[in-house]
Design an enzyme around this catalytic site. Structure first.
Site: not given
Length: 447
Positions: A402, A324, A320-321, A373-374
């Site tokens: 998360d 980043k 999911h990240d 996810h945010h």
């Protein structure tokens, strides 16, 4: 030998690695497709040398995945040089060899825009400990890159070649100061390919050829440079590196590899390995991706999901990240509140996750799930401001997991919270940010 997995899916190993290589370009601050172009250049040089079979495969994957360990020194670069790690790495590759250019670059870049005392302190530290600092960062990158290659089931020859990527023909490289033929051939070819593409993308074919010729006998193997000069003479060669068809062409560059299908177990291993690449970006996120994957699996099972959907959920949770990798460590490691521009960059990581995962055939269906996810049930999240009616159960599960792991792990701006306190905070956001049913499941698995 590379061993072909069984139970094929609708993808091959080159396609998967090629798609994931776009994430590696992000962490090095390189333009999209750098790893694929380097792979193409390296393979052409290898074939000009008459290399085939397993040795060609080693060159191919070494060049494509040469930056597997680069996320591991991102935070250290940002901390040491008080600079955006991605732009620092990108620009440093353009200065060529020699201590003079390197020092001028470091003095110009270190702490630019910072208060004078802080900048002076950083430069003084570099002057006192420069070689040890650089040795440590390169060793971390090389060691981690080799470790990830092994997790990806590549032969030791690929892991060793990635480890020795930064060795120079004249012995002035790192991490082991090898020289000449003591350096693995795949390492020598991959370094040449990296140099060629960096200068090609920044200044064109002539600059690439000139830089390779300039480094011949110092950084680069002279024989390889001669073969590169021959294969890169035609303008059409360089045009092919920028064609939209490059990913497909790279995927089929070695026919035997293009036929190597990837099964479900191998895809799980690949997912876990790239989860480690993601987490290495920050000292505060060690194990985060795997934990979110574990929590998501527990929640999904508790909420009635069956084996196949659970497997897809876990992969999306672990990755999911991935976006980043494109965020500067100066932002990720900032101990205080982000300003508006920094917050905009941070928010962009979710969309970048969707873009990267959408390139990967077996993960395309979960790309938007992972990127959500945010998002929040009340529509006040990002990147798209989706609301409850738009959010699938899988997205709600990942968001909950998360949130929990972020609260119970150390962050630059606060220490980790106890699980009970984290659940209390999450309870106040139930029905607004997170799904109450997911929170209830989380409480159940915590018990």
């Amino acid at each position: 030998m590379f061993v072909s997995p069984v139970q094929p899916m609708q993808t091959s190993l080159p396609e998967l690695m090629g798609a994931f290589s776009f994430a590696l370009d992000l962490t090095e601050g390189q333009p999209e497709g750098h790893s694929l172009r380097a792979c193409s250049i390296a393979t052409a040089v290898a074939r000009a040398l008459g290399i085939e079979g397993d040795e060609l495969r080693t060159v191919y994957y070494t060049a494509m995945l040469k930056d597997l360990g680069c996320s591991s020194n991102a935070a250290r670069v940002a901390e040491t040089y008080l600079a955006d790690d991605r732009s620092f790495k990108h620009d440093f590759k353009l200065i060529g060899d020699g201590i003079g250019p390197a020092l001028r670059f470091v003095f110009a870049k270190t702490g630019r825009g910072q208060p004078l005392p802080r900048r002076a302190g950083a430069i003084l530290k570099i002057l006192r400990n420069g070689p040890q600092i650089v040795d440590g960062m390169i060793a971390a990158r090389c060691t981690r890159g080799a470790e990830i290659a092994r997790l990806l089931r590549f032969p030791e020859a690929v892991a060793e070649a990635i480890y020795h990527l930064d060795e120079h023909w004249d012995g002035g490289g790192r991490p082991d100061h090898l020289s000449r033929d003591a350096i693995p051939l795949a390492s020598r070819i991959a370094l040449l390919a990296q140099v060629a593409d960096v200068f090609f993308i920044n200044a064109g074919p002539d600059a690439a050829r000139e830089e390779v010729a300039r480094l011949s006998g110092s950084w680069l193997d002279p024989e390889l440079c001669r073969h590169f000069e021959q294969v890169s003479r035609e303008r059409s060669y360089w045009q092919s590196l920028c064609a939209d068809s490059l990913p497909e062409r790279i995927g089929n560059l070695i026919p035997a590899e293009a036929a190597m299908a990837v099964d479900e177990d191998f895809l799980d291993d690949i997912t876990a390995a790239f989860g480690q690449v993601i987490d290495a970006k920050s000292p505060y996120t060690g194990g985060h991706s795997e934990r979110v994957g574990d929590y998501a699996t527990l929640l999904g099972r508790t909420m009635g999901m069956t084996a196949a959907p659970l497997r897809k959920l876990r992969r999306a949770a672990i990755l999911h990240d991935v976006g980043k990798l494109g965020v500067s460590s100066t932002i990720l490691e900032k101990p205080g509140k982000l300003d508006d521009d920094e917050w905009q960059v941070m928010r962009g990581h979710a969309g970048e996750t969707a873009r990267i995962l959408s390139r990967i055939a077996p993960l395309q269906g979960m790309a938007n799930i992972a990127a959500a996810h945010h998002e929040r049930l009340d529509g006040k999240g990002y990147p798209l401001g989706l609301g409850a009616s738009d959010l699938a159960l899988e997205a709600r599960i990942i968001s909950t997991c998360d949130f929990f792991d972020a609260l119970t792990a150390d962050r630059p701006y606060r220490a980790a919270l106890p699980a009970d306190r984290a659940l209390e905070i999450m309870e106040s956001e139930a029905g607004r940010a997170i799904d109450p049913a997911c929170l209830s499941a989380l409480r159940e698995v915590q018990l």
